[in-house]
Motif scaffolding. Structure first.
Motif, short mmCIF file in Angstrom:
data_model
loop_
_atom_site.label_atom_id
_atom_site.label_comp_id
_atom_site.label_asym_id
_atom_site.label_seq_id
_atom_site.Cartn_x
_atom_site.Cartn_y
_atom_site.Cartn_z
N VAL A 27 -11.55 4.92 8.24
CA VAL A 27 -10.27 4.37 8.65
C VAL A 27 -9.37 4.31 7.43
N ARG A 28 -8.18 4.86 7.58
CA ARG A 28 -7.23 4.86 6.48
C ARG A 28 -6.69 3.44 6.28
N LEU A 29 -6.80 2.97 5.04
CA LEU A 29 -6.30 1.64 4.69
C LEU A 29 -5.76 1.73 3.28
N ASP A 30 -4.55 1.26 3.07
CA ASP A 30 -3.93 1.32 1.75
C ASP A 30 -4.79 0.60 0.71
N PRO A 31 -4.65 0.95 -0.58
CA PRO A 31 -5.51 0.38 -1.62
C PRO A 31 -5.49 -1.14 -1.74
N LYS A 32 -4.32 -1.77 -1.69
CA LYS A 32 -4.27 -3.24 -1.85
C LYS A 32 -4.94 -3.96 -0.68
N PRO A 33 -4.65 -3.61 0.57
CA PRO A 33 -5.39 -4.25 1.66
C PRO A 33 -6.90 -4.00 1.58
N LEU A 34 -7.29 -2.80 1.17
CA LEU A 34 -8.72 -2.50 1.05
C LEU A 34 -9.35 -3.36 -0.04
N GLU A 35 -8.67 -3.51 -1.16
CA GLU A 35 -9.19 -4.36 -2.24
C GLU A 35 -9.26 -5.82 -1.79
N LEU A 36 -8.28 -6.26 -1.01
CA LEU A 36 -8.32 -7.61 -0.46
C LEU A 36 -9.51 -7.77 0.48
N LEU A 37 -9.79 -6.76 1.28
CA LEU A 37 -10.95 -6.82 2.18
C LEU A 37 -12.25 -6.91 1.38
N PHE A 38 -12.37 -6.16 0.29
CA PHE A 38 -13.55 -6.29 -0.57
C PHE A 38 -13.67 -7.73 -1.08
N LEU A 39 -12.57 -8.30 -1.52
CA LEU A 39 -12.58 -9.67 -2.03
C LEU A 39 -13.03 -10.65 -0.95
#
Length: 140
Positions: A27-39
């Motif tokens: 699923v395409r997700l921009d870098p900042k939202p993806l990093e927030l999801l990791f957090l």
């Protein structure tokens, strides 16, 4: 070292490939939202404050409209996961992931603090290419 792959109810989050898969499809997700999801995943259900999310995802010296940036990132995560209830907004405090998460294949979720004796070294970089357009890698 913590897990690099987390599984949660049909979703797979992979730090090595910096990707999110839903039922096996990337699923395409921009870098900042993806990093927030990791957090959020690494917090194991704890509330991540607005300030901590901004500091850890956007950085200390980056100036953004924090509330708008977080709102947009959370909205994109909810859309990518197809579920608006997966991330809980804790009014006045921050956000929390409302989904059980497990580390894939025997890797453990990260501890809340690094192991004793673990250090990070930051070394200066040199532009050995003699190409001035590469100087942005250097600290001035």
């Amino acid at each position: 070292m913590g897990s690099e792959i987390w599984k949660m109810d049909g979703f797979e989050l992979d730090r090595r490939s910096f990707s999110l898969r839903v039922h096996g499809t990337i699923v395409r997700l921009d870098p900042k939202p993806l990093e927030l999801l990791f957090l959020l995943v690494e917090s194991q259900g704890a509330v991540i404050s607005h300030d901590e999310a901004l500091r850890r995802v956007w950085g200390e010296d980056v100036f953004v409209n924090g509330e708008a940036a977080l709102y947009t990132a959370v909205k994109k995560i909810r859309q990518a996961l197809g579920d608006g209830t997966v991330i809980e907004t804790v009014t006045g405090r921050g956000y929390r992931l409302r989904m059980p998460v497990r580390a894939a294949s025997g890797s453990a979720l990260p501890a809340s603090s690094p192991p004793e004796g673990q250090r990070l070294a930051i070394l200066p970089l040199l532009n050995l290419s003699n190409n001035p357009s590469q100087d942005y890698f250097l600290m001035g």
